[in-house]
Write a protein that holds these residues in place. Structure first.
Motif, PDB file in Angstrom:
ATOM      1  N   ALA A 156      54.882  18.461  30.164  1.00 28.47           N
ATOM      2  CA  ALA A 156      54.966  17.061  30.572  1.00 28.47           C
ATOM      3  C   ALA A 156      56.421  16.627  30.438  1.00 28.47           C
ATOM      4  CB  ALA A 156      54.066  16.189  29.700  1.00 28.47           C
ATOM      5  N   VAL A 157      56.864  15.775  31.345  1.00 28.94           N
ATOM      6  CA  VAL A 157      58.262  15.354  31.387  1.00 28.94           C
ATOM      7  C   VAL A 157      58.365  13.857  31.126  1.00 28.94           C
ATOM      8  CG1 VAL A 157      60.293  15.077  32.863  1.00 28.94           C
ATOM      9  CG2 VAL A 157      58.938  17.187  32.987  1.00 28.94           C
ATOM     10  N   GLY A 158      59.211  13.499  30.168  1.00 28.75           N
ATOM     11  CA  GLY A 158      59.528  12.098  29.909  1.00 28.75           C
ATOM     12  C   GLY A 158      61.016  11.890  30.114  1.00 28.75           C
ATOM     13  N   ALA A 159      61.384  11.159  31.161  1.00 32.76           N
ATOM     14  CA  ALA A 159      62.797  11.041  31.529  1.00 32.76           C
ATOM     15  C   ALA A 159      63.252   9.597  31.537  1.00 32.76           C
ATOM     16  CB  ALA A 159      63.035  11.663  32.898  1.00 32.76           C
ATOM     17  N   THR A 160      64.532   9.409  31.299  1.00 38.14           N
ATOM     18  CA  THR A 160      65.143   8.089  31.387  1.00 38.14           C
ATOM     19  C   THR A 160      65.592   7.790  32.811  1.00 38.14           C
ATOM     20  OG1 THR A 160      67.242   9.097  30.761  1.00 38.14           O
ATOM     21  CG2 THR A 160      65.950   8.095  29.005  1.00 38.14           C
ATOM     22  N   TYR A 161      65.425   8.737  33.710  1.00 38.85           N
ATOM     23  CA  TYR A 161      65.879   8.584  35.085  1.00 38.85           C
ATOM     24  C   TYR A 161      64.908   7.729  35.913  1.00 38.85           C
ATOM     25  CZ  TYR A 161      67.768  13.156  33.568  1.00 38.85           C
ATOM     26  OH  TYR A 161      68.318  14.191  32.868  1.00 38.85           O
ATOM     27  N   PRO A 162      65.378   7.208  37.047  1.00 32.20           N
ATOM     28  CA  PRO A 162      64.458   6.599  38.011  1.00 32.20           C
ATOM     29  C   PRO A 162      63.456   7.639  38.511  1.00 32.20           C
ATOM     30  CG  PRO A 162      66.738   6.055  38.540  1.00 32.20           C
ATOM     31  CD  PRO A 162      66.790   7.110  37.481  1.00 32.20           C
ATOM     32  N   ASP A 163      62.373   7.155  39.107  1.00 26.61           N
ATOM     33  CA  ASP A 163      61.296   8.053  39.518  1.00 26.61           C
ATOM     34  C   ASP A 163      61.754   9.137  40.497  1.00 26.61           C
ATOM     35  OD1 ASP A 163      59.453   6.746  37.932  1.00 26.61           O
ATOM     36  OD2 ASP A 163      58.732   5.452  39.539  1.00 26.61           O
ATOM     37  N   ASP A 164      62.631   8.790  41.428  1.00 25.15           N
ATOM     38  CA  ASP A 164      63.040   9.787  42.422  1.00 25.15           C
ATOM     39  C   ASP A 164      63.851  10.916  41.793  1.00 25.15           C
ATOM     40  OD1 ASP A 164      65.180   7.988  41.943  1.00 25.15           O
ATOM     41  OD2 ASP A 164      66.064   8.403  43.914  1.00 25.15           O
ATOM     42  N   ILE A 165      64.675  10.588  40.810  1.00 23.70           N
ATOM     43  CA  ILE A 165      65.474  11.612  40.128  1.00 23.70           C
ATOM     44  C   ILE A 165      64.569  12.463  39.232  1.00 23.70           C
ATOM     45  CG2 ILE A 165      67.419  12.050  38.588  1.00 23.70           C
ATOM     46  CD1 ILE A 165      68.215  10.855  41.290  1.00 23.70           C
ATOM     47  N   VAL A 208      54.575  13.424  34.857  1.00 22.03           N
ATOM     48  CA  VAL A 208      55.967  13.001  34.888  1.00 22.03           C
ATOM     49  C   VAL A 208      56.027  11.522  34.545  1.00 22.03           C
ATOM     50  CG1 VAL A 208      57.960  12.607  36.366  1.00 22.03           C
ATOM     51  CG2 VAL A 208      56.660  14.718  36.596  1.00 22.03           C
ATOM     52  N   ARG A 209      56.881  11.207  33.582  1.00 20.10           N
ATOM     53  CA  ARG A 209      57.083   9.812  33.190  1.00 20.10           C
ATOM     54  C   ARG A 209      58.562   9.491  33.353  1.00 20.10           C
ATOM     55  NH1 ARG A 209      53.692   5.385  31.536  1.00 20.10           N
ATOM     56  NH2 ARG A 209      55.010   3.922  30.398  1.00 20.10           N
ATOM     57  N   GLY A 210      58.875   8.636  34.313  1.00 19.15           N
ATOM     58  CA  GLY A 210      60.267   8.262  34.540  1.00 19.15           C
ATOM     59  C   GLY A 210      60.380   6.772  34.743  1.00 19.15           C
ATOM     60  N   GLY A 211      61.582   6.348  35.121  1.00 19.56           N
ATOM     61  CA  GLY A 211      61.792   4.968  35.478  1.00 19.56           C
ATOM     62  C   GLY A 211      61.608   3.935  34.390  1.00 19.56           C
ATOM     63  N   PRO A 212      62.153   4.135  33.164  1.00 16.18           N
ATOM     64  CA  PRO A 212      62.001   3.119  32.119  1.00 16.18           C
ATOM     65  C   PRO A 212      63.030   1.993  32.208  1.00 16.18           C
ATOM     66  CG  PRO A 212      63.168   4.985  31.233  1.00 16.18           C
ATOM     67  CD  PRO A 212      62.835   5.327  32.672  1.00 16.18           C
ATOM     68  N   ALA A 260      58.640   6.799  21.727  1.00  8.29           N
ATOM     69  CA  ALA A 260      57.759   6.099  22.664  1.00  8.29           C
ATOM     70  C   ALA A 260      57.763   6.783  24.023  1.00  8.29           C
ATOM     71  CB  ALA A 260      58.192   4.640  22.802  1.00  8.29           C
ATOM     72  N   LEU A 261      58.916   7.229  24.468  1.00  9.67           N
ATOM     73  CA  LEU A 261      59.007   7.937  25.744  1.00  9.67           C
ATOM     74  C   LEU A 261      58.227   9.242  25.697  1.00  9.67           C
ATOM     75  CD1 LEU A 261      60.238   8.250  28.590  1.00  9.67           C
ATOM     76  CD2 LEU A 261      62.224   9.343  27.496  1.00  9.67           C
ATOM     77  N   ALA A 262      58.368   9.996  24.609  1.00 10.67           N
ATOM     78  CA  ALA A 262      57.666  11.273  24.474  1.00 10.67           C
ATOM     79  C   ALA A 262      56.154  11.059  24.443  1.00 10.67           C
ATOM     80  CB  ALA A 262      58.123  11.999  23.213  1.00 10.67           C
ATOM     81  N   ARG A 263      55.722  10.056  23.711  1.00  8.36           N
ATOM     82  CA  ARG A 263      54.281   9.769  23.645  1.00  8.36           C
ATOM     83  C   ARG A 263      53.738   9.377  25.013  1.00  8.36           C
ATOM     84  NH1 ARG A 263      54.591   6.046  18.263  1.00  8.36           N
ATOM     85  NH2 ARG A 263      53.939   7.570  16.692  1.00  8.36           N
ATOM     86  N   ALA A 264      54.487   8.551  25.736  1.00  6.67           N
ATOM     87  CA  ALA A 264      54.036   8.094  27.046  1.00  6.67           C
ATOM     88  C   ALA A 264      53.946   9.245  28.041  1.00  6.67           C
ATOM     89  CB  ALA A 264      54.983   7.011  27.568  1.00  6.67           C
ATOM     90  N   LEU A 274      58.994  17.660  27.556  1.00  8.66           N
ATOM     91  CA  LEU A 274      60.410  17.819  27.842  1.00  8.66           C
ATOM     92  C   LEU A 274      61.066  16.457  28.028  1.00  8.66           C
ATOM     93  CD1 LEU A 274      59.302  20.663  28.344  1.00  8.66           C
ATOM     94  CD2 LEU A 274      60.741  20.802  30.401  1.00  8.66           C
ATOM     95  N   LEU A 275      62.182  16.237  27.334  1.00 11.23           N
ATOM     96  CA  LEU A 275      62.987  15.025  27.461  1.00 11.23           C
ATOM     97  C   LEU A 275      64.356  15.448  27.978  1.00 11.23           C
ATOM     98  CD1 LEU A 275      62.101  13.263  24.060  1.00 11.23           C
ATOM     99  CD2 LEU A 275      60.889  13.122  26.249  1.00 11.23           C
TER     100      LEU A 275
END
Length: 244
Positions: free
Chosen positions: A122-131, A149-153, A171-175, A185-186
């Motif tokens: 599972a991916v938790g990213a600080t990037y926008p959804d497209d990235i 995939v979790r992006g766009g925060p 919080a990002l990792a949990r989400a 993966l962060l």
């Protein structure tokens, strides 16, 4: 003494590297050369320019003079935005310029996922959804299944990501986590994560792979070094290092 060289864009989470060096507790030296960020925006065009050959080449001589045995481009998004083949060409050009083995954080994630036995992530990213979607595509190209995939925060720059603390990272990792994911993966090297790895893995109950942790592990892999460092998570307690 094994000297590892890293091309790190800007200064957002650079202090993760001396912390990792200390946690390695071995004869490992971590040297950073800072590359020009240019436009600090999470957009495809800006990220492609971030990893342009001339920008990477500017730091290579500094690392060569430091005695580095391997070099890693320490920007996940500055690698995967070029696609699987483009990212390969990027590190091939870097290896030629440096005269030593080279890789990037993007490839480090693929290798590290396989090292910890994570077929599904599972991916938790600080990037926008497209990235973030481009990172997921990159992982799939490397043979790693992406369960979620979790992006766009709402973070548009590396500088903003660098202000996050443990609570936000957790919080990002949990989400991002899903029950069928073998690891989380962060991917942002602008996130401070080196100090949070034990908490992240304890809370999620599975391996957590973060960008600066993976970047240093990838350099050790290139240098054919194995270091047991439990403070840096599951990735640093498994042997042997995968050979790719």
């Amino acid at each position: 003494m094994t000297a590892l060289g890293f091309l790190y864009p800007g200064h957002s989470a650079e202090d993760d590297y001396p912390r990792i060096e200390q946690l390695l507790g071995s004869d490992i030296r971590v040297d950073l050369a800072h590359t020009d960020v240019g436009e600090d925006e999470h957009r495809v065009d800006a990220l492609r320019q971030l990893g342009a050959p001339e920008r990477l080449a500017a730091g290579v001589e500094q690392l060569r003079l430091s005695g580095a045995e391997a070099i890693v481009w320490a920007s996940t998004s500055g690698g995967f935005v070029h696609g699987w083949e483009g990212a390969h060409e990027q590190v091939r050009a870097l290896a030629r310029a440096a005269g030593m083995p080279a890789s990037s954080t993007s490839f480090g994630f693929v290798h590290a996922a396989k090292e910890v036995g994570a077929a599904r992530v599972a991916v938790g990213a600080t990037y926008p959804d497209d990235i973030t979607a481009l990172f997921a595509e990159f992982l799939r190209a490397g043979g790693v299944e992406v369960t979620a995939v979790r992006g766009g925060p709402g973070i548009g720059t590396a500088a903003e990501a660098g202000t996050w603390g443990e609570a936000e990272v957790l919080a990002l990792a949990r989400a991002a986590d899903t029950p069928d994911a073998d690891a989380v993966l962060l991917p942002d090297t602008a996130l401070h994560t080196a100090a949070h790895l034990p908490v992240l893995e304890k809370e999620l109950g599975k391996p957590v792979l973060t960008a600066n942790q993976v970047t240093v592990w990838e350099a050790l892999r290139l240098a054919d070094r194995r270091v047991n460092a439990p403070g840096l998570g599951t990735l640093f307690t498994r042997e042997p290092i995968v050979q790719v």
